[in-house]
Each structure stands twice: as structure tokens, then as C-alpha cells.
Motif scaffolding. Structure first.
Motif, PDB file in Angstrom:
ATOM      1  N   TYR A 159       0.862  -1.188   0.000  1.00  0.00           N
ATOM      2  CA  TYR A 159       0.000   0.000   0.000  1.00  0.00           C
ATOM      3  C   TYR A 159       0.896   1.235   0.000  1.00  0.00           C
ATOM      4  CZ  TYR A 159      -3.319   3.359   2.163  1.00  0.00           C
ATOM      5  OH  TYR A 159      -4.106   4.443   2.465  1.00  0.00           O
ATOM      6  N   PRO A 169       0.244   4.929   0.150  1.00  0.00           N
ATOM      7  CA  PRO A 169      -0.706   6.039   0.259  1.00  0.00           C
ATOM      8  C   PRO A 169      -0.115   7.409  -0.018  1.00  0.00           C
ATOM      9  CG  PRO A 169      -0.109   5.231   2.434  1.00  0.00           C
ATOM     10  CD  PRO A 169       0.509   4.299   1.451  1.00  0.00           C
ATOM     11  N   ASN A 202     -20.148   0.338  -0.622  1.00  0.00           N
ATOM     12  CA  ASN A 202     -21.423   0.260   0.094  1.00  0.00           C
ATOM     13  C   ASN A 202     -21.196   0.406   1.603  1.00  0.00           C
ATOM     14  OD1 ASN A 202     -20.064  -2.167   0.299  1.00  0.00           O
ATOM     15  ND2 ASN A 202     -21.903  -3.442   0.325  1.00  0.00           N
TER      16      ASN A 202
HETATM   17  C1  LMG Z   1      -6.367  10.470   1.393  1.00  0.00           C
HETATM   18  O1  LMG Z   1      -6.947  11.370   2.240  1.00  0.00           O
HETATM   19  C2  LMG Z   1      -5.072  11.042   0.859  1.00  0.00           C
HETATM   20  O2  LMG Z   1      -5.374  12.083   0.030  1.00  0.00           O
HETATM   21  C3  LMG Z   1      -4.354   9.962   0.089  1.00  0.00           C
HETATM   22  O3  LMG Z   1      -3.104  10.422  -0.275  1.00  0.00           O
HETATM   23  C4  LMG Z   1      -4.225   8.716   0.890  1.00  0.00           C
HETATM   24  O4  LMG Z   1      -3.383   8.892   1.971  1.00  0.00           O
HETATM   25  C5  LMG Z   1      -5.592   8.313   1.371  1.00  0.00           C
HETATM   26  O5  LMG Z   1      -6.871   6.568   2.193  1.00  0.00           O
HETATM   27  C6  LMG Z   1      -5.598   7.054   2.158  1.00  0.00           C
HETATM   28  O6  LMG Z   1      -6.144   9.318   2.136  1.00  0.00           O
HETATM   29  C7  LMG Z   1      -8.001  10.824   2.895  1.00  0.00           C
HETATM   30  C8  LMG Z   1      -8.612  11.857   3.735  1.00  0.00           C
HETATM   31  C9  LMG Z   1      -9.980  12.039   3.235  1.00  0.00           C
HETATM   32  O7  LMG Z   1      -8.698  11.415   5.051  1.00  0.00           O
HETATM   33  C10 LMG Z   1      -7.942  12.039   5.929  1.00  0.00           C
HETATM   34  O8  LMG Z   1      -6.975  12.647   5.598  1.00  0.00           O
HETATM   35  C11 LMG Z   1      -8.355  11.850   7.311  1.00  0.00           C
HETATM   36  C12 LMG Z   1      -7.294  11.251   8.096  1.00  0.00           C
HETATM   37  C13 LMG Z   1      -7.853  10.611   9.237  1.00  0.00           C
HETATM   38  C14 LMG Z   1      -7.025   9.523   9.675  1.00  0.00           C
HETATM   39  C15 LMG Z   1      -7.427   8.962  10.924  1.00  0.00           C
HETATM   40  C16 LMG Z   1      -6.769   9.468  12.050  1.00  0.00           C
HETATM   41  C17 LMG Z   1      -7.476  10.557  12.645  1.00  0.00           C
HETATM   42  C18 LMG Z   1      -7.704  10.432  14.017  1.00  0.00           C
HETATM   43  C19 LMG Z   1      -8.074  11.632  14.686  1.00  0.00           C
HETATM   44  C20 LMG Z   1      -9.220  11.522  15.458  1.00  0.00           C
HETATM   45  C21 LMG Z   1     -10.140  12.582  15.194  1.00  0.00           C
HETATM   46  C22 LMG Z   1     -11.423  12.184  14.816  1.00  0.00           C
HETATM   47  C23 LMG Z   1     -12.409  13.080  14.447  1.00  0.00           C
HETATM   48  C24 LMG Z   1     -13.713  12.512  14.300  1.00  0.00           C
HETATM   49  C25 LMG Z   1     -14.598  12.828  15.363  1.00  0.00           C
HETATM   50  C26 LMG Z   1     -15.825  12.075  15.380  1.00  0.00           C
HETATM   51  C27 LMG Z   1     -16.544  12.121  16.638  1.00  0.00           C
HETATM   52  O9  LMG Z   1     -10.834  12.257   4.253  1.00  0.00           O
HETATM   53  C28 LMG Z   1     -11.856  13.071   4.035  1.00  0.00           C
HETATM   54  O10 LMG Z   1     -12.011  13.638   3.007  1.00  0.00           O
HETATM   55  C29 LMG Z   1     -12.765  13.175   5.164  1.00  0.00           C
HETATM   56  C30 LMG Z   1     -14.096  12.851   4.811  1.00  0.00           C
HETATM   57  C31 LMG Z   1     -14.396  11.510   4.834  1.00  0.00           C
HETATM   58  C32 LMG Z   1     -15.671  11.146   4.833  1.00  0.00           C
HETATM   59  C33 LMG Z   1     -16.214  10.025   4.523  1.00  0.00           C
HETATM   60  C34 LMG Z   1     -17.362   9.798   4.137  1.00  0.00           C
HETATM   61  C35 LMG Z   1     -18.387   9.618   3.736  1.00  0.00           C
HETATM   62  C36 LMG Z   1     -19.473   9.356   3.352  1.00  0.00           C
HETATM   63  C37 LMG Z   1     -20.466   8.858   3.110  1.00  0.00           C
HETATM   64  C38 LMG Z   1     -21.401   8.209   2.811  1.00  0.00           C
HETATM   65  C39 LMG Z   1     -21.951   7.178   2.660  1.00  0.00           C
HETATM   66  C40 LMG Z   1     -22.499   6.189   2.723  1.00  0.00           C
HETATM   67  C41 LMG Z   1     -22.799   5.009   2.650  1.00  0.00           C
HETATM   68  C42 LMG Z   1     -23.117   4.086   3.466  1.00  0.00           C
HETATM   69  C43 LMG Z   1     -23.652   2.893   3.282  1.00  0.00           C
HETATM   70  C44 LMG Z   1     -23.919   2.054   4.347  1.00  0.00           C
HETATM   71  C45 LMG Z   1     -24.816   1.019   4.121  1.00  0.00           C
END
Ligand code: LMG
Ligand code: NDP
Ligand code: PMR
Length: 393
Positions: A169, A171, A226
Motif C-alpha cells: 500500500y 498512500p 457500500n
Molecule cells: C487520502 O486522504 C489522501 O489524500 C491519500 O493520499 C491517501 O493517503 C488516502 O486513504 C488514504 O487518504 C483521505 C482523507 C480524506 O482522510 C484524511 O486525511 C483523514 C485522516 C484521518 C485519519 C485517521 C486518524 C485521525 C484520528 C483523529 C481523530 C479525530 C477524529 C475526528 C472525528 C470525530 C468524530 C466524533 O478524508 C476526508 O475527506 C474526510 C471525509 C471523509 C468522509 C467520509 C465519508 C463519507 C461518506 C459517506 C457516505 C456514505 C455512505 C454510505 C453508506 C452505506 C452504508 C450502508
């Protein structure tokens, strides 16, 4: 919501709790001391099948004890199962190897690119010498895959279960890296290397006289759109496979399966979709004819493994507590290893074409794949393009 599990849990739950699983090992007889009546016809079927499909059985049988042997009290016992686990030098593969070796009922062939690392890992996991061997396999080279298969056949061991587990992987990579044959490295390793390996070893699985022969390809939640996890960008998407068709070489074709710009995280997720599609295509093509069980799984989020070695240090620090306390998707290497070992050996997990997951109580259930990861037409096309790329067609 913690897991993909949550959404699909109630109806499909098959309740193989850890505690119950070990009980069922004993009860079933497949892994205990006696061979239950219902298992016996399997041997007959295996013998007939071997005659019919593959003719006289190969040298493997000469070098190994037959599947059943008599004990002093006259009961029949099962010979040790023989399982190949790719990438058994760390993480999930090592934990599963350990779990299987510990039962004393399995000989684990650790198929690893770093021989010395695998040896050290097996030792520090406390695996007894007689329960494993190490064979060199670099999935990022098709020559190495072919050489591995040759060496394995020469070893004279039977093959009862093959676990395609290894993965890489990248990333944070800005540019793609490539395998020996020039395929983008994550799809090349995780999918194409395993595709060739599994195709070349299918015959050996079919020849085995073991009652339950299985081909397991590790999948993941992040390839399944999903789920919440599968919707974290970048999302998996194989598109129309134009990049794959072009050879993923980043020269005259894109390094990405869908033909888009290189994105390491997406390439990994795409490779997992290929893994899950490949398992289903194997099932469609070979299950009926061979009786082999084809399965995939999402073992849980094992946030501490080497898979994240290329991620930034902040991610590696925060990811485990995030998964543990926020998503509740976290699972230890040990627990994940037991789950994979269950898919290898639990007599009740013989259903083919299934993608296994586990709920919060560690009970296994048949999970549902995303639309793309269960698209039969796409599976067929990935299969056909892949066999051209690896030189099988
Ligand atoms: C990408 O970024 C990079 O660009 C890429 O280079 C690569 O590294 C990749 O996957 C790896 O990541 C991803 C980026 C996108 O995420 C982050 O950068 C977030 C980092 C978080 C890592 C975890 C450690 C954090 C811990 C800190 C704790 C704090 C927590 C806060 C939360 C509090 C809660 C109480 O991330 C984003 O864009 C964020 C948005 C992500 C949203 C996701 C979701 C969505 C949606 C939805 C819908 C759907 C539904 C369906 C469901 C069906 C079920 C039946
Ligand atoms: P690790 O990095 O700990 O293990 C991956 C293994 O693959 C290592 O043994 C590694 O060898 C081996 N490997 C990598 N490249 C090659 C190659 N070219 N040839 C042979 N072996 C190779 O990661 P995990 O244990 O987490 O990953 C195991 C599987 O679990 C993967 O299929 C992954 O997709 C899947 N998975 C993991 C999840 C997680 O949360 N960690 C979640 C869902 C699925 P080496 O030791 O030499 O580096
Ligand atoms: Mg994810 C809701 C539950 C959930 C689960 C089970 C996982 C598993 N992840 C979940 C949610 C989220 N993750 C959310 C809400 C975010 C945004 C904050 C998030 C982010 C995230 C990142 C950046 N997650 C990641 C990454 C990675 O780099 C990992 C990855 O995508 O590797 C391909 C990853 C993972 N999350 C998981 C699992 C199992 C992984 C890693 C491994 C894999 O799929 O094989």
C-alpha cells in the motif's frame, strides 16, 4: 456505525463465535481425532474426482501420508493440512500462520519475499519447526511466482488451502512504482501476482484428497463503496479497465486500472476490488467442477500492521486509536489471525463464493459486496485481461 458489518448483520449472522469455533473444531471431527460420517463421502468423492479429472494422482501422495490414518484405538485421523500463506512474514499472514501452526493440525508454507525476515518472524511468534516451512516468493515478479510454483510442486507436499494474503500500500507516493514486468506495483503485487499464483496452483488444490480444499483471497472494506470506510476518498473504481488493458505501465498507458492519474491509495483499493472479483470468478468457473471453496474476507481493521509503513508518522500514531475508539472497527493482529485461520480451517465455513466479515462479538457472517465488487461482467473482464497480462492467454 462502526463496521460495514452493522448494516448487514442480522439476517446473515451465522454466529461462529471464537469460543464456539474451537468447540466446533472438536465436534466436527475434521480437525479433531475422529472422522465424522458426513465427511467420509468427501474422500470417496475426492478419489473419484482425482481419477476423473486429473488422471493418476501425482507424486505428492507418495511423499505424504494419506489423508486418513489409523490410530491405536482404531479411529481414523486426518493428516496435517497443508496451507500456503503468502506474506506470512508480518501482520495478518503471520498471525494466521501462527494460529494454524499452534493447532498442530496444519503445516504452513510461508510464501515470503524476505526469507530471513520470515524465519525471524516465525521464531518470535513461537511457531514449532515441524509446523512450518518457508519458501521464497516475490509477487512483484511473475518469474518468481512461476519459480515458486515449480519449487512447491518439487517439494512433493500436497496443497489443501491457498491463502492469497500479501499486499502493499503506497498512500503517499506521488509517482507509481512498478513490478519486474512493468505493472503498477500495488495492483501488480496484490492482484496480478496472486492471480497467476492461484491459477497455477488450482490443479494442485484440485488434486488434494483433503476433505475441504479452499482458495482464500483477502479482500477489504475499503474496496467496498457500500460502506462508510469505502467512501473515504479516493474511492475504488475500476472504470472501463482501459488502464489494465494497456498493461498499467505508466508509459503508453495509465498506471491506474481506470486509466486515470496515479493515486496510490486508490490503486490499493482497486487491487482489493480485483481480489474480491477474482474470488467470485474462480467460484463461477471452478466451484462446481472441483468442489473447491473460494472465499474472501475482511478481517477487521488491523491498524497496527506493516501495511501502513509508507504512511506519514502522524497517521500511524493516530490511526489505531481512531479505529479503536471512534469507528470501533479495530481488531488486533492476533484476533484477525484467528479469523483468517477460521476461514482456512473451520468446517462450518465451507460455503463458496462468500465474502466473510465479523461482527463486534467476533461472530462471522456472510457480508455483501459493493455493486462494483460483485459485478459479474466486470469480474469476467478483469479475469480475461489479467490472464493476458500474466501470460496465461
Ligand atoms: C487520502 O486522504 C489522501 O489524500 C491519500 O493520499 C491517501 O493517503 C488516502 O486513504 C488514504 O487518504 C483521505 C482523507 C480524506 O482522510 C484524511 O486525511 C483523514 C485522516 C484521518 C485519519 C485517521 C486518524 C485521525 C484520528 C483523529 C481523530 C479525530 C477524529 C475526528 C472525528 C470525530 C468524530 C466524533 O478524508 C476526508 O475527506 C474526510 C471525509 C471523509 C468522509 C467520509 C465519508 C463519507 C461518506 C459517506 C457516505 C456514505 C455512505 C454510505 C453508506 C452505506 C452504508 C450502508
Ligand atoms: P503487512 O504489511 O503486515 O503484511 C503484508 C505482507 O505481504 C508482508 O508479509 C509482506 O512482506 C508481504 N508482501 C508484500 N509485498 C510482497 C511481495 N512482492 N511478495 C511477497 N510478499 C509480499 O500488512 P497486513 O497484514 O495488514 O496485510 C495483509 C492483508 O490484509 C492484505 O491483503 C491487506 O490488503 C489485508 N487487509 C489489511 C487490513 C488492515 O487493516 N491491516 C484490513 C483489510 C485487509 P514483508 O514482510 O517482506 O514486507
Ligand atoms: Mg478508514 C467507519 C468505519 C471505518 C472503518 C471500518 C475503516 C477501516 N475506516 C473507517 C472510517 C474512516 N476511515 C473515516 C470516517 C475516515 C476519515 C477520517 C477514515 C480515514 C482513513 C484513511 C485516511 N481510513 C483509512 C485510511 C487509510 O489510509 C487506510 C486505507 O484506506 O488503506 C487503503 C484506511 C482504512 N480504514 C479502514 C481500513 C480497514 C483501512 C485500511 C486498510 C485496508 O483497507 O486494507
Amino acid at each position: 456505525m462502526a463496521l460495514q458489518a452493522a448494516a448487514f448483520l442480522p439476517s446473515a449472522l451465522s454466529s461462529h463465535k471464537e469460543g464456539k469455533v474451537s468447540a466446533s473444531f472438536k465436534d466436527s471431527g475434521l480437525f479433531g481425532l475422529s472422522l465424522s460420517d458426513h465427511a467420509k463421502p468427501d474422500f470417496v468423492a475426492a478419489a473419484l474426482r482425482n481419477k476423473k479429472v486429473w488422471g493418476v494422482r501425482a507424486q505428492t501422495v507418495v511423499a505424504t501420508p494419506s489423508t486418513t490414518r489409523s490410530t491405536s484405538d482404531g479411529k481414523k485421523t486426518l493428516r496435517k493440512g497443508s496451507v500456503i500463506v503468502t506474506g506470512a512474514s508480518s501482520g495478518l499472514g503471520l498471525a494466521a500462520a501462527k494460529s494454524l501452526a499452534e493447532t498442530g493440525k496444519w503445516h504452513v508454507i510461508m510464501a515470503c519475499r524476505d526469507f530471513l525476515k520470515a524465519g525471524r518472524a516465525a521464531k518470535s511468534a513461537g511457531m514449532a519447526k515441524e509446523n512450518y516451512s518457508i519458501m521464497h516468493l516475490d509477487l512483484a515478479s511473475l518469474d518468481s511466482v512461476r519459480q515458486f510454483v515449480e519449487n512447491f510442486k518439487q517439494s512433493g507436499r500436497p496443497l489443501d488451502v491457498l491463502v492469497c494474503n500479501a499486499a502493499v500500500y503506497f498512500p503517499t507516493a506521488k509517482e507509481p512504482s512498478f513490478t519486474a514486468e512493468g505493472f503498477e506495483l500495488s495492483v501488480g503485487t496484490n492482484h496480478l501476482g496472486h492471480f497467476l499464483l492461484a491459477r497455477l496452483l488450482l490443479h494442485d488444490l484440485d488434486k488434494s484428497d483433503y476433505p475441504s480444499r479452499r482458495l482464500i483471497i483477502v479482500g477489504s472494506i475499503t474496496g467496498n463503496t457500500n460502506t462508510l470506510a469505502g467512501n473515504v476518498p479516493p474511492k475504488a473504481n475500476l472504470g472501463d479497465l482501459r488502464g489494465l488493458q494497456g498493461g498499467l505501465n505508466g508509459l503508453n498507458s495509465s498506471a491506474m486500472i481506470d486509466g486515470g492519474h496515479y493515486d496510490g491509495a486508490k490503486a490499493y483499493k482497486d487491487s482489493k476490488v480485483c481480489n474480491m472479483l477474482t474470488m467470485q470468478e474462480f467460484h463461477r468457473r471452478y466451484h462446481e467442477e472441483t468442489g473447491i471453496t473460494f472465499a474472501s474476507l475482511y478481517p477487521g481493521c488491523i491498524a497496527t500492521t506493516g501495511l501502513f509503513r509508507e504512511h506519514i508518522p502522524l497517521f500511524r500514531t493516530l490511526f489505531p486509536p481512531f479505529q479503536k475508539y471512534i469507528t470501533k472497527g479495530y481488531v488486533s493482529e492476533d484476533e484477525a489471525g484467528k479469523r483468517l485461520a477460521q476461514v482456512v480451517s473451520d468446517p462450518s465455513l465451507t460455503k463458496s463464493g462468500v465474502y466473510w466479515s465479523w461482527n463486534q462479538a467476533s461472530a462471522s457472517f456472510e457480508n455483501q459486496l459493493s455493486q462494483e465488487a460483485s459485478d459479474a461482467e466486470k469480474a469476467r473482464r478483469v479475469w480475461e485481461v489479467s490472464e493476458k497480462l500474466v501470460g496465461l492467454a
